[in-house]
Design a protein around this motif. Sequence first.
Motif, PDB file in Angstrom:
ATOM      1  N   GLY A   1       0.902  -1.019   0.055  1.00  0.00           N
ATOM      2  CA  GLY A   1       0.100   0.023  -0.149  1.00  0.00           C
ATOM      3  C   GLY A   1       0.888   1.314   0.061  1.00  0.00           C
ATOM      4  O   GLY A   1       1.707   1.426   0.651  1.00  0.00           O
TER       5      GLY A   1
ATOM      6  N   MET B   1      -1.729  -5.902  -7.011  1.00  0.00           N
ATOM      7  CA  MET B   1      -2.460  -5.940  -5.675  1.00  0.00           C
ATOM      8  C   MET B   1      -1.599  -7.096  -5.003  1.00  0.00           C
ATOM      9  O   MET B   1      -1.351  -8.178  -5.502  1.00  0.00           O
ATOM     10  CB  MET B   1      -3.792  -6.253  -6.328  1.00  0.00           C
ATOM     11  CG  MET B   1      -4.660  -5.955  -4.926  1.00  0.00           C
ATOM     12  SD  MET B   1      -6.332  -6.447  -5.113  1.00  0.00           S
ATOM     13  CE  MET B   1      -6.383  -8.238  -4.761  1.00  0.00           C
TER      14      MET B   1
ATOM     15  N   ALA C   1       0.367  -1.724   5.044  1.00  0.00           N
ATOM     16  CA  ALA C   1       0.052  -0.358   5.113  1.00  0.00           C
ATOM     17  C   ALA C   1      -1.334  -0.315   4.085  1.00  0.00           C
ATOM     18  O   ALA C   1      -1.303   0.799   3.414  1.00  0.00           O
ATOM     19  CB  ALA C   1       1.036   0.690   4.621  1.00  0.00           C
TER      20      ALA C   1
ATOM     21  N   HIS D   1     -16.071   5.687   1.353  1.00  0.00           N
ATOM     22  CA  HIS D   1     -14.654   5.013   2.137  1.00  0.00           C
ATOM     23  C   HIS D   1     -14.943   4.725   3.532  1.00  0.00           C
ATOM     24  O   HIS D   1     -15.674   5.143   4.067  1.00  0.00           O
ATOM     25  CB  HIS D   1     -13.453   5.761   2.165  1.00  0.00           C
ATOM     26  CG  HIS D   1     -12.189   5.402   2.145  1.00  0.00           C
ATOM     27  ND1 HIS D   1     -11.762   4.694   3.241  1.00  0.00           N
ATOM     28  CD2 HIS D   1     -11.415   5.159   1.161  1.00  0.00           C
ATOM     29  CE1 HIS D   1     -10.417   4.228   2.811  1.00  0.00           C
ATOM     30  NE2 HIS D   1     -10.310   4.199   1.832  1.00  0.00           N
ATOM     31  N   MET D   2     -14.452   3.621   4.001  1.00  0.00           N
ATOM     32  CA  MET D   2     -14.590   3.115   5.431  1.00  0.00           C
ATOM     33  C   MET D   2     -13.575   3.854   6.349  1.00  0.00           C
ATOM     34  O   MET D   2     -12.669   4.221   5.896  1.00  0.00           O
ATOM     35  CB  MET D   2     -14.558   1.793   5.831  1.00  0.00           C
ATOM     36  CG  MET D   2     -15.928   1.183   4.738  1.00  0.00           C
ATOM     37  SD  MET D   2     -16.694  -0.473   5.389  1.00  0.00           S
ATOM     38  CE  MET D   2     -14.967  -1.420   5.697  1.00  0.00           C
TER      39      MET D   2
HETATM   40  C1  LIG Z   1     -14.207  10.324   4.855  1.00  0.00           C
HETATM   41  C2  LIG Z   1     -12.968  10.392   5.669  1.00  0.00           C
HETATM   42  C3  LIG Z   1     -12.412  11.533   6.236  1.00  0.00           C
HETATM   43  C4  LIG Z   1     -11.264  11.415   6.802  1.00  0.00           C
HETATM   44  N1  LIG Z   1     -10.945  12.629   7.220  1.00  0.00           N
HETATM   45  C5  LIG Z   1      -9.701  12.907   7.884  1.00  0.00           C
HETATM   46  C6  LIG Z   1      -9.153  14.134   8.139  1.00  0.00           C
HETATM   47  O1  LIG Z   1      -9.396  15.057   7.887  1.00  0.00           O
HETATM   48  N2  LIG Z   1      -7.567  14.157   8.632  1.00  0.00           N
HETATM   49  C7  LIG Z   1      -7.043  12.840   8.934  1.00  0.00           C
HETATM   50  O2  LIG Z   1      -5.789  13.004   9.319  1.00  0.00           O
HETATM   51  N3  LIG Z   1      -7.394  11.792   8.759  1.00  0.00           N
HETATM   52  C8  LIG Z   1      -8.935  11.733   8.010  1.00  0.00           C
HETATM   53  N4  LIG Z   1      -9.195  10.532   7.849  1.00  0.00           N
HETATM   54  C9  LIG Z   1      -8.514   9.284   7.957  1.00  0.00           C
HETATM   55  C10 LIG Z   1      -7.386   9.015   7.104  1.00  0.00           C
HETATM   56  O3  LIG Z   1      -7.807   9.212   5.783  1.00  0.00           O
HETATM   57  C11 LIG Z   1      -6.886   7.586   7.207  1.00  0.00           C
HETATM   58  O4  LIG Z   1      -6.618   7.398   8.683  1.00  0.00           O
HETATM   59  C12 LIG Z   1      -5.409   7.561   6.662  1.00  0.00           C
HETATM   60  O5  LIG Z   1      -5.439   7.815   5.320  1.00  0.00           O
HETATM   61  C13 LIG Z   1      -4.617   6.197   6.823  1.00  0.00           C
HETATM   62  O6  LIG Z   1      -3.733   5.847   5.847  1.00  0.00           O
HETATM   63  P1  LIG Z   1      -3.220   4.552   5.394  1.00  0.00           P
HETATM   64  O7  LIG Z   1      -2.060   4.848   4.663  1.00  0.00           O
HETATM   65  O8  LIG Z   1      -3.135   3.949   6.498  1.00  0.00           O
HETATM   66  O9  LIG Z   1      -4.357   3.683   4.542  1.00  0.00           O
HETATM   67  P2  LIG Z   1      -4.768   4.425   3.381  1.00  0.00           P
HETATM   68  O10 LIG Z   1      -4.729   5.845   2.881  1.00  0.00           O
HETATM   69  O11 LIG Z   1      -6.061   3.925   3.046  1.00  0.00           O
HETATM   70  O12 LIG Z   1      -3.880   3.722   2.093  1.00  0.00           O
HETATM   71  C14 LIG Z   1      -3.956   2.229   1.864  1.00  0.00           C
HETATM   72  C15 LIG Z   1      -3.436   1.998   0.574  1.00  0.00           C
HETATM   73  O13 LIG Z   1      -3.130   0.598   0.451  1.00  0.00           O
HETATM   74  C16 LIG Z   1      -3.506   0.556  -0.949  1.00  0.00           C
HETATM   75  N5  LIG Z   1      -4.065  -1.192  -0.860  1.00  0.00           N
HETATM   76  C17 LIG Z   1      -5.084  -1.505  -0.278  1.00  0.00           C
HETATM   77  N6  LIG Z   1      -4.795  -3.045  -0.223  1.00  0.00           N
HETATM   78  C18 LIG Z   1      -3.890  -3.395  -1.044  1.00  0.00           C
HETATM   79  C19 LIG Z   1      -3.569  -4.480  -1.706  1.00  0.00           C
HETATM   80  N7  LIG Z   1      -3.923  -5.684  -1.438  1.00  0.00           N
HETATM   81  N8  LIG Z   1      -2.242  -4.481  -2.356  1.00  0.00           N
HETATM   82  C20 LIG Z   1      -1.675  -3.198  -2.643  1.00  0.00           C
HETATM   83  N9  LIG Z   1      -2.120  -2.068  -2.344  1.00  0.00           N
HETATM   84  C21 LIG Z   1      -3.270  -2.128  -1.689  1.00  0.00           C
HETATM   85  C22 LIG Z   1      -4.731   1.268  -1.228  1.00  0.00           C
HETATM   86  O14 LIG Z   1      -5.018   1.357  -2.647  1.00  0.00           O
HETATM   87  C23 LIG Z   1      -4.246   2.668  -0.743  1.00  0.00           C
HETATM   88  O15 LIG Z   1      -3.286   3.119  -1.683  1.00  0.00           O
HETATM   89  C24 LIG Z   1     -10.439  10.427   6.966  1.00  0.00           C
HETATM   90  C25 LIG Z   1     -10.914   9.280   6.454  1.00  0.00           C
HETATM   91  C26 LIG Z   1     -12.002   9.215   5.585  1.00  0.00           C
HETATM   92  C27 LIG Z   1     -12.540   7.928   5.101  1.00  0.00           C
END
Ligand SMILES: Cc1cc2nc3c(=O)[nH]c(=O)nc-3n(C[C@H](O)[C@H](O)[C@H](O)COP(=O)(O)OP(=O)(O)OC[C@H]3O[C@@H](n4cnc5c(N)ncnc54)[C@H](O)[C@@H]3O)c2cc1C
Length: 436
Positions: free
Chosen positions: A12, A132, A163, A284-285
């Motif tokens: 990710g 993926m 991630a 999104h969740m």
């Molecule tokens: C509506 C909404 C509003 C929000 N507002 C805020 C805010 O204002 N401020 C804030 O700080 N946070 C906010 N958040 C929370 C924040 O967006 C998340 O906590 C943050 O994006 C998490 O980052 P991450 O890198 O863990 O996951 P993500 O950003 O979801 O990234 C995961 C990545 O993994 C990839 N992926 C998934 N599965 C696979 C796989 N099997 N193989 C390869 N790639 C894969 C996906 O395509 C993605 O690119 C909000 C969330 C939502 C949904």
Amino acid sequence: MSEEKVTCIIVGAGVAGSAAAITLAKAGIEVLVLERGEVPGCKNLFGGVLYTTILDKLVPDWMESAPLERYVTRKRFSIMGKDGEIALDFKTKRYESHPKRNFSFTVLRAKFDAWLAEQAEKAGAQVFPGMMVSELIIKNNRVVGVKTEPGGDELYADVVISAEGVHSYLTLQAGLRKSEFDPDHMVTAAKEVIQLDENVLADRFQLEGNEGVAFAYFGDGLFGMFGAGFIYTNKNTLSIGTGVTIGEMIRNKKNPNEILEHFKNHPAIRPYIRGGETIEYSAHMIPEYGYNHLPKLYMDGFLVTGDAAGLVNSSHHQEGTNLAMASGVFAAETVIEAVKRNDFTSNTLKLYLEKLENSFVLKDLKKYRHMTSFFNENPHFLRDYPDLMMELFGDYFELSEKPKEEIEKEIYKKLKRRIPLWTMATDAWKVKKALF
Ligand SMILES: Cc1cc2nc3c(=O)[nH]c(=O)nc-3n(C[C@H](O)[C@H](O)[C@H](O)COP(=O)(O)OP(=O)(O)OC[C@H]3O[C@@H](n4cnc5c(N)ncnc54)[C@H](O)[C@@H]3O)c2cc1C
């Protein structure tokens, strides 16, 4: 790429994955980032405000090159009744002189995540979009690699960092989280990006220069369900959306689209979006596990970061991006230590949990650990109190020839009739325990 072995594979290229990749690549460690989207960021969305304290350490000149929209100078928390709202509105010029603008910027994730993945590549990580990860390769209870789609290749690594965001299938496969998501700890959000003329937007939200707002809403705009609505200003667009727990939606027979439409049509919201054109719609969740329901975050050869680990501060602070980036950095630092010790088992990887526990990430989640259950167990807070408050404020400001003292006495009597003093005192205590 079959049968290849590297030191670290990151699944990710969201903010957690790229933060981990930058940290590892800077330390000279061989790292592959596999991202299912055709371009990093294309599958990602949030509200939202990006909190940049961690980014500041990873990419020191980020303010010059990152695709930022506006910096937040106004925060508003609003309780919505059926026909209006009561709000706490904080606006300041203080952050104009802050060199990093208080580390709070609105961004659009499709642009920002692509830029952050580029920074990882510049640091020396190899980023593979359009790939993926379908499953982990686990041998003798140790993660040793991943299988990818398309192609079914097997890639091997000393350690894999998940991630992968909220769905966290790999974490499930590894047996680190329960198979079913608890509907009362999982939010589904719907969001629109609405285009407005830049001057209209500035006038509507009282913005000068590159100032921006972060508005949060609770109560009737979400049919009184547990969740929040939001408006954030970008350069010439608004990000507007609603997020409600799946449990609340099931109990109240509502769907995310219906909630967003209701929110947009509320009298407190309608004027902000008038004349705007919706140019994007997405859903999104959000994992709101809370401190008491976190999954296990590591095992031999495997670490879990960001949303995959449920690291979201869903209190009124609404932070996720900074927790995700911090966890990515801590996971990478743990891998760096594992390389030094040449030990990728839990003996070394448990350091990751220690780092999280000693930081704002788990300290903040611990502080708000009662919040979600509090709102789930006390639905009247968001369903009944907002309308009562609106009624009392309405009575207070309604002009008549009654003396003010009489009006105040009547309001107090009404309040006591509707909420007995004892209930009021216990409710206030519960709020304090959940939020402060
Ligand atoms: C509506 C909404 C509003 C929000 N507002 C805020 C805010 O204002 N401020 C804030 O700080 N946070 C906010 N958040 C929370 C924040 O967006 C998340 O906590 C943050 O994006 C998490 O980052 P991450 O890198 O863990 O996951 P993500 O950003 O979801 O990234 C995961 C990545 O993994 C990839 N992926 C998934 N599965 C696979 C796989 N099997 N193989 C390869 N790639 C894969 C996906 O395509 C993605 O690119 C909000 C969330 C939502 C949904």
